[in-house]
Scaffold this motif. Sequence first.
Motif, PDB file in Angstrom:
ATOM      1  N   VAL B  61      11.403   1.109  -8.462  1.00  0.00           N
ATOM      2  CA  VAL B  61      10.761   0.238  -8.049  1.00  0.00           C
ATOM      3  C   VAL B  61      11.432  -0.351  -6.796  1.00  0.00           C
ATOM      4  O   VAL B  61      11.895  -0.435  -5.778  1.00  0.00           O
ATOM      5  CB  VAL B  61      11.903  -1.091  -8.267  1.00  0.00           C
ATOM      6  N   GLY B  62      12.594   0.873  -6.559  1.00  0.00           N
ATOM      7  CA  GLY B  62      13.250   1.389  -5.213  1.00  0.00           C
ATOM      8  C   GLY B  62      12.772   1.785  -4.115  1.00  0.00           C
ATOM      9  O   GLY B  62      12.726   1.186  -3.190  1.00  0.00           O
ATOM     10  N   ILE B  63      11.926   2.581  -4.338  1.00  0.00           N
ATOM     11  CA  ILE B  63      11.191   3.483  -3.668  1.00  0.00           C
ATOM     12  C   ILE B  63      10.093   2.254  -2.761  1.00  0.00           C
ATOM     13  O   ILE B  63      10.465   2.017  -1.780  1.00  0.00           O
ATOM     14  CB  ILE B  63      10.799   4.610  -4.094  1.00  0.00           C
ATOM     15  N   GLY B  64       9.453   1.407  -4.293  1.00  0.00           N
ATOM     16  CA  GLY B  64       8.416   0.254  -3.408  1.00  0.00           C
ATOM     17  C   GLY B  64       8.870  -0.467  -2.649  1.00  0.00           C
ATOM     18  O   GLY B  64       8.651  -0.480  -1.693  1.00  0.00           O
ATOM     19  N   VAL B  65      10.045  -1.147  -2.689  1.00  0.00           N
ATOM     20  CA  VAL B  65      11.182  -1.904  -2.458  1.00  0.00           C
ATOM     21  C   VAL B  65      11.129  -1.302  -0.942  1.00  0.00           C
ATOM     22  O   VAL B  65      11.341  -2.357   0.505  1.00  0.00           O
ATOM     23  CB  VAL B  65      12.199  -2.647  -2.603  1.00  0.00           C
ATOM     24  N   GLY B  66      11.533   0.058  -0.764  1.00  0.00           N
ATOM     25  CA  GLY B  66      12.291  -0.005   0.516  1.00  0.00           C
ATOM     26  C   GLY B  66      10.592   0.307   1.600  1.00  0.00           C
ATOM     27  O   GLY B  66      11.453   0.247   2.486  1.00  0.00           O
ATOM     28  N   ALA B  67       9.776   1.067   0.654  1.00  0.00           N
ATOM     29  CA  ALA B  67       9.105   1.238   1.661  1.00  0.00           C
ATOM     30  C   ALA B  67       8.565  -0.453   2.489  1.00  0.00           C
ATOM     31  O   ALA B  67       7.350  -0.245   3.293  1.00  0.00           O
ATOM     32  CB  ALA B  67       7.903   1.725   0.944  1.00  0.00           C
ATOM     33  N   LEU B  68       8.288  -1.108   1.627  1.00  0.00           N
ATOM     34  CA  LEU B  68       7.120  -2.764   1.573  1.00  0.00           C
ATOM     35  C   LEU B  68       8.405  -2.758   2.863  1.00  0.00           C
ATOM     36  O   LEU B  68       7.484  -3.249   3.378  1.00  0.00           O
ATOM     37  CB  LEU B  68       7.169  -3.098   0.679  1.00  0.00           C
ATOM     38  N   SER B  69      10.139  -3.325   2.646  1.00  0.00           N
ATOM     39  CA  SER B  69      10.372  -3.874   3.580  1.00  0.00           C
ATOM     40  C   SER B  69      10.559  -3.251   5.126  1.00  0.00           C
ATOM     41  O   SER B  69      10.875  -3.545   5.748  1.00  0.00           O
ATOM     42  CB  SER B  69      11.988  -4.095   2.665  1.00  0.00           C
ATOM     43  N   ALA B  70      10.169  -1.313   4.950  1.00  0.00           N
ATOM     44  CA  ALA B  70      10.543  -1.015   6.150  1.00  0.00           C
ATOM     45  C   ALA B  70       8.891  -1.245   6.701  1.00  0.00           C
ATOM     46  O   ALA B  70       9.189  -1.079   7.782  1.00  0.00           O
ATOM     47  CB  ALA B  70      10.467   0.679   5.431  1.00  0.00           C
ATOM     48  N   LEU B  71       8.259  -1.211   5.621  1.00  0.00           N
ATOM     49  CA  LEU B  71       6.428  -1.493   6.371  1.00  0.00           C
ATOM     50  C   LEU B  71       6.855  -2.803   7.644  1.00  0.00           C
ATOM     51  O   LEU B  71       5.854  -3.079   8.319  1.00  0.00           O
ATOM     52  CB  LEU B  71       5.849  -2.058   5.278  1.00  0.00           C
ATOM     53  N   VAL B  72       7.313  -3.766   6.602  1.00  0.00           N
ATOM     54  CA  VAL B  72       7.556  -5.251   7.297  1.00  0.00           C
ATOM     55  C   VAL B  72       8.072  -5.427   8.762  1.00  0.00           C
ATOM     56  O   VAL B  72       7.637  -5.653   9.666  1.00  0.00           O
ATOM     57  CB  VAL B  72       7.860  -5.880   6.445  1.00  0.00           C
ATOM     58  N   VAL B  73       9.173  -4.633   8.478  1.00  0.00           N
ATOM     59  CA  VAL B  73      10.174  -4.224   9.477  1.00  0.00           C
ATOM     60  C   VAL B  73      10.077  -3.602  10.933  1.00  0.00           C
ATOM     61  O   VAL B  73      10.131  -4.327  11.780  1.00  0.00           O
ATOM     62  CB  VAL B  73      11.559  -3.900   8.978  1.00  0.00           C
ATOM     63  N   GLY B  74       9.055  -2.440   9.898  1.00  0.00           N
ATOM     64  CA  GLY B  74       8.461  -1.467  11.156  1.00  0.00           C
ATOM     65  C   GLY B  74       7.925  -1.771  11.756  1.00  0.00           C
ATOM     66  O   GLY B  74       7.648  -1.684  12.910  1.00  0.00           O
ATOM     67  N   TYR B  75       6.584  -2.681  11.430  1.00  0.00           N
ATOM     68  CA  TYR B  75       5.638  -3.490  12.064  1.00  0.00           C
ATOM     69  C   TYR B  75       5.863  -4.158  13.199  1.00  0.00           C
ATOM     70  O   TYR B  75       5.156  -4.030  13.715  1.00  0.00           O
ATOM     71  CB  TYR B  75       4.210  -4.004  10.994  1.00  0.00           C
ATOM     72  N   LEU B  76       7.141  -4.727  13.098  1.00  0.00           N
ATOM     73  CA  LEU B  76       7.540  -5.439  13.909  1.00  0.00           C
ATOM     74  C   LEU B  76       8.329  -4.622  14.956  1.00  0.00           C
ATOM     75  O   LEU B  76       8.293  -4.799  16.245  1.00  0.00           O
ATOM     76  CB  LEU B  76       8.273  -6.798  13.684  1.00  0.00           C
ATOM     77  N   CYS B  77       9.051  -3.426  14.638  1.00  0.00           N
ATOM     78  CA  CYS B  77       9.836  -2.752  16.185  1.00  0.00           C
ATOM     79  C   CYS B  77       9.084  -1.601  16.550  1.00  0.00           C
ATOM     80  O   CYS B  77       8.666  -1.553  17.336  1.00  0.00           O
ATOM     81  CB  CYS B  77      11.716  -1.872  14.769  1.00  0.00           C
ATOM     82  N   VAL B  78       7.867  -1.276  15.667  1.00  0.00           N
ATOM     83  CA  VAL B  78       7.152  -0.058  16.228  1.00  0.00           C
ATOM     84  C   VAL B  78       6.418  -0.757  17.763  1.00  0.00           C
ATOM     85  O   VAL B  78       5.344   0.276  18.847  1.00  0.00           O
ATOM     86  CB  VAL B  78       6.623   0.509  15.360  1.00  0.00           C
ATOM     87  N   VAL B 185       8.216   3.731   7.000  1.00  0.00           N
ATOM     88  CA  VAL B 185       8.152   3.784   5.553  1.00  0.00           C
ATOM     89  C   VAL B 185       8.489   4.588   5.168  1.00  0.00           C
ATOM     90  O   VAL B 185       8.734   4.609   3.603  1.00  0.00           O
ATOM     91  CB  VAL B 185       6.065   3.725   5.670  1.00  0.00           C
ATOM     92  N   ILE B 186       8.337   6.014   4.477  1.00  0.00           N
ATOM     93  CA  ILE B 186       8.972   6.685   4.222  1.00  0.00           C
ATOM     94  C   ILE B 186      10.335   7.294   4.994  1.00  0.00           C
ATOM     95  O   ILE B 186      11.068   7.278   3.515  1.00  0.00           O
ATOM     96  CB  ILE B 186       8.544   8.290   5.295  1.00  0.00           C
ATOM     97  N   GLY B 187      10.550   6.753   5.717  1.00  0.00           N
ATOM     98  CA  GLY B 187      12.419   6.320   5.725  1.00  0.00           C
ATOM     99  C   GLY B 187      12.431   5.279   4.638  1.00  0.00           C
ATOM    100  O   GLY B 187      14.147   5.913   3.955  1.00  0.00           O
ATOM    101  N   GLY B 188      11.994   4.439   4.365  1.00  0.00           N
ATOM    102  CA  GLY B 188      12.647   3.445   4.226  1.00  0.00           C
ATOM    103  C   GLY B 188      12.344   3.476   2.723  1.00  0.00           C
ATOM    104  O   GLY B 188      13.120   3.174   2.127  1.00  0.00           O
ATOM    105  N   ALA B 189      11.614   4.696   2.333  1.00  0.00           N
ATOM    106  CA  ALA B 189      11.662   5.369   0.535  1.00  0.00           C
ATOM    107  C   ALA B 189      12.829   5.293   0.549  1.00  0.00           C
ATOM    108  O   ALA B 189      13.434   5.835  -0.565  1.00  0.00           O
ATOM    109  CB  ALA B 189      10.092   5.571   0.621  1.00  0.00           C
ATOM    110  N   PHE B 190      12.861   6.645   1.396  1.00  0.00           N
ATOM    111  CA  PHE B 190      13.683   7.547   0.844  1.00  0.00           C
ATOM    112  C   PHE B 190      14.908   6.749   0.793  1.00  0.00           C
ATOM    113  O   PHE B 190      16.322   6.320  -0.609  1.00  0.00           O
ATOM    114  CB  PHE B 190      14.496   8.830   1.844  1.00  0.00           C
ATOM    115  N   SER B 191      15.198   5.580   1.750  1.00  0.00           N
ATOM    116  CA  SER B 191      16.640   4.522   1.926  1.00  0.00           C
ATOM    117  C   SER B 191      16.596   3.540   0.525  1.00  0.00           C
ATOM    118  O   SER B 191      17.452   3.513  -0.859  1.00  0.00           O
ATOM    119  CB  SER B 191      16.322   4.154   3.027  1.00  0.00           C
ATOM    120  N   GLY B 192      15.563   3.136   0.545  1.00  0.00           N
ATOM    121  CA  GLY B 192      15.562   2.543  -1.240  1.00  0.00           C
ATOM    122  C   GLY B 192      15.309   3.408  -2.582  1.00  0.00           C
ATOM    123  O   GLY B 192      16.496   2.933  -3.528  1.00  0.00           O
TER     124      GLY B 192
END
Lengths: 249, 288
Positions: B61-78, B185-192
């Motif tokens: 769940v942590g990997i999934g939530v980390g990746a998903l939140s990074a997808l949303v944040v990352g989409y706006l930031c890049v 997304v990969i970085g977010g998965a590691f963070s999660g």
Amino acid sequence: MALLEARELSKSFGALTAVNAVNLRIEPGTLHSIIGPNGAGKTTLFNLLTGRFAPSAGRILFDGRDITGTRAHRIAHLGLARSFQRTNVFPAFTLLDNVWVAAFACSRSWRGLLWRRTESYAGVSAQARQALNDVGLIAKQSELAREISHGEQRQLELAIALAAAPRVLLLDEPAAGLSPEETRRMVALVRALKGRYTIVLIEHKMDIIMSVSDRISVMHFGSLIAEGTPAEIQRNPEVRRAYLGGMAA
Amino acid sequence: MRHAIVTEIWIFAIFGLGLNLLLGYTGLLSFGQATFFGSAAYVAGYLLKYYGIGIFTALGVGIGVGALSALVVGYLCVQRAGLYFIMLTFALNQLFYFIAYQWTSVTGGEDGMPGIPRPALLGIDFRQPLAYYVLVSALFLLSLWAMQRIVESPLGKILQAIRENEVRAEALGYNVPRFKLLAFVIGGAFSGFAGVLYAMLFGIVPLEAIGVVFSGNVVFATLIGGSGSLYGPIIGSVVFIWLSESVSVLWARWPLLLGVAFVIVVLFFRGGVVEAWSRIWRFSKRAS
């Protein structure tokens, strides 16, 4: 049919029209040069053809297909590779890695993108080595790009374009800043590539242009003012006035 | 050193590995990594606490939530580059922080989310510090191995190419924003992943776990260790956590030491401890 074609292509930056209603047809297998004084809009034309800038007006056709407004990375996949006027390599990479990323970009499959080791892509590595070999840099493949000479960086610049196995090669002043000896080597290189690729060449050095080109287009203040064989261009009075005369003066 | 400190070091190192894919390999300074760390910790913590899920489900769940939140944040930031990119990661982190701060019925607000269990697995009681330490150590090695595979893959090369020369990478045929997003997304998965381990280590998700100070800490630790190498964030975590856990007991102003270390790194060793070490090594070899 032309492989690459520009129809009434224009680009304005505010009040400045850098490229003005240019019509250009590049026939497959030819070496087509674009000449003109500094600021004539040649590099901007390249930036339009490769999708780095979107044109203000006009259309671009590649192999009969309309690619106007297509983004740069997609155009690269269609088989248009360019070299840059100002050396534009990956400085902290080895020469081999420089061409490897170029070869990988256009390889057909990206399977294992996240987990396969780069050395295990035999086809991509072979293609990368071939490109280095073509420009005569294979012996230096493990050196860092920032540590080789300027002349070698220009050769690497060309190798990066070649590594993508393109259908059309757009070379933006490959001999810029080279010594006479290095220039001779670069001319020999371009001549060796002629016939294997369709080449569009921007160059300032007239001796290079006249000796390698099949066709020449002359740009002046954003517009094409003449097109023809090297002999025709040399005789053209308008060209002499705009460009050759200007150089003599 | 107590098991708990080393466990915390490994967790922070996993967090740092994820950041360094962005910072060291892609050249993107993200000041919002706690967004993914904290979000994953809250979601997995909630499920652990109220739904009794297992350890590996929680980590998944942590990997999934980390990746998903990074997808949303990352989409706006890049979409933006340079300073705007950094400020966006920072601002979005603040946004997530205030959601956690306000939503007290779920997150506990300022008090944090306490009572997070460490479920037993295969008869092993992970409430024992040693057992949990061994588990985290193994997962850390697994994370290190995975990250090594990633940076040595074509993706690793492409990300470094983007760091070195974005225009050329685009001209070669790489969709640069898409690759930056993938790194995110990969970085977010590691963070999660790290966030869930952290919640289980302390049995609580403190509000700070989603705060910008936490995001800053991992950037700090990674730079001190050396962002130019795979192992930099690990060394940085050792220095950072060890200082914060041991020196902080003796001296409340310990962040001063960290500041001094940071100044030294920025002025003399841009490659962090890793570079300092290799320079000393070369120097001593020449001297002998």
